[in-house]
Design an enzyme around this catalytic site. Structure first.
Site, short mmCIF file in Angstrom:
data_model
loop_
_atom_site.label_atom_id
_atom_site.label_comp_id
_atom_site.label_asym_id
_atom_site.label_seq_id
_atom_site.Cartn_x
_atom_site.Cartn_y
_atom_site.Cartn_z
N SER A 186 -15.93 -15.77 -27.58
CA SER A 186 -16.41 -15.57 -26.21
C SER A 186 -15.66 -14.52 -25.42
O SER A 186 -16.19 -14.00 -24.46
CB SER A 186 -16.42 -16.90 -25.46
N HIS A 214 -22.55 -18.81 -28.02
CA HIS A 214 -23.00 -17.46 -27.65
C HIS A 214 -24.01 -16.88 -28.64
O HIS A 214 -24.51 -15.78 -28.42
CB HIS A 214 -21.80 -16.51 -27.55
N LYS A 245 -26.45 -20.85 -22.25
CA LYS A 245 -26.26 -19.40 -22.27
C LYS A 245 -27.61 -18.72 -22.52
O LYS A 245 -28.43 -18.69 -21.62
CB LYS A 245 -25.16 -19.05 -23.25
#
Ligand SMILES: *Cc1c(COP(=O)(O)O)cnc(C)c1O
Length: 398
Positions: A186, A214, A245
């Protein structure tokens, strides 16, 4: 401060806050509007949003909003209890069926968020004196899960699989061993060496858990994640990811073998002792799972934007920390310089977020940019020029 006198807790905490301010590490909350869009607003100023995790643009998507509203109208505002009591409303089953079909997994459950998912999974799975092997740059929730489990916490140097192997070798064979890694890291935006990790997992009879926070929605033919992209999904015991996300809303999931999910349902304390998600969140999760599979062009566009952004910054001479994804950091250095760099970019109209220790190592302060599929190329071009200008002014690039 008086020497020799014991500080009370109030004085200690205020001294700590003062110290954070002094070393430019004090954080402040800033009200932000339109963060679900490519241009956001802070303090009445419009800025290009290069800071959100809304990678595919679904946080502002009309279809997600509509399914949330429908969920509220059908099932109410709140969940009423934990899932094991009476909080398991019908949308859970619908969303989890969609999840399992998407991931082609045996079973899966939705958990309140990624942070509690990692805490819950790791601490349910490992007992005191078991072993957890964790990449040094894994997300904080993985670190906290390892601590909570009371297992022996072995952090291997980022991507250093020789180090990982040396640690695995030393662990007694009878102990439970969990290898855990982010798939996209990240803060650096680079990718786990998953193929090599699978080899070690098999060689040392370890359990493998990945965090696709992610990568969910972004990698894989249907956006299933990075494991699917490499066709390694069947070699991974525990695939965890989030809806918060690229999938545009909130919540997390874990998929795996049926007995494993059954076990987690019985043993994850954050799952058992916390109220179920509101129906609206499940409505959004279900819609996002369906939409993300139908829109590969968003993934392609995101990759195109990300590659262009990375290459352009590298051409200007920035150190992008080995980024291979839509997360593109540029290394600035000390806290004060990092803060100043971010401030300059904000003045130019770019919502640049400085990332400082303890989130990243000392003297590796950085601006962490994220690009999305809904940015337009002219805006990226404009931003790249501004970033380079500030970089030259501040001596970060030549
Ligand atoms: C964001 C993130 C989490 C936490 O997920 P939330 O749903 O925001 O709680 C966990 N792991 C990684 C790698 C993340 O980036």
């Amino acid at each position: 401060m008086k020497v020799g006198k014991q500080l009370n807790w109030e004085e200690e905490i205020n001294a700590e806050l003062y110290r954070l301010e002094e070393i430019s590490q004090k954080r402040h909350l800033i009200t932000t509007r339109f963060a679900e869009q490519p241009w956001l607003m802070i303090n009445g100023r419009k800025m290009l949003n290069l800071a959100s995790n809304n990678y595919l643009g679904y946080a502002g998507d009309e279809r997600l909003k509509k399914s949330m509203i429908e969920a509220v109208n059908t099932y109410g505002a709140g969940a009423t209890a934990s899932r094991l009591i009476v909080g398991n409303h019908p949308l859970y089953e619908k969303a989890e069926t969609a999840l399992v079909n998407w991931k082609k997994a045996e079973a899966g459950i939705i958990i309140n968020n990624g942070y509690t998912a990692n805490l819950g999974i790791i601490s349910a799975l490992l007992r005191r004196d078991d072993f957890v092997f964790s990449d040094k740059l894994n997300h904080a929730s993985i670190v906290d899960g390892a601590v909570l489990s009371r297992a022996k916490h072995q952090r291997y140097r980022h991507h250093d699989l020789n180090h990982l192997e040396a640690l695995l070798k030393k662990a007694p064979t009878e102990k439970r061993k969990l290898i855990v890694t982010d798939t996209i890291f990240s803060m650096d935006g680079d990718l786990a060496h998953l193929k090599e990790i699978v080899v070690l997992k098999e060689r040392y009879n370890a359990i493998l858990m990945i965090d696709e926070a992610h990568a969910s929605g972004i990698y894989g033919k249907n956006g299933e994640g990075y494991a699917h992209h490499l066709n390694l999904q069947n070699k991974v015991d525990i695939q965890m990811g989030t809806f918060s996300k690229a999938l545009g809303s909130f919540g997390a999931y874990v998929v795996g073998k049926k007995w494993l999910i059954d076990y987690l349902t019985n043993r994850m304390r954050g799952f058992i002792y916390s109220t179920a998600l509101p129906p609206a969140i499940l409505g959004a999760a279900k819609a996002a799972i369906e939409i993300v599979q139908e829109e590969p062009e968003r993934r392609t566009l995101l990759q195109t934007h990300a590659e262009y952004f990375r290459e352009s910054l590298m051409d200007y001479g920035f150190n992008i920390c080995g980024s291979q994804s839509q997360i593109v950091p540029i290394i600035i250095g000390e806290n004060e310089k990092t803060m100043k760099f971010a401030g300059c970019l904000q003045k130019e109209g770019i919502a640049a977020i400085p990332v400082r220790p303890p989130t990243v190592p000392e003297n590796e302060g950085r601006i962490r940019f994220t690009v999305t599929a809904v940015h337009v190329k002219q805006d990226l071009d404009w931003a790249i020029k501004k970033i380079a200008l500030v970089g030259k002014e501040m001596g970060v690039i030549g």
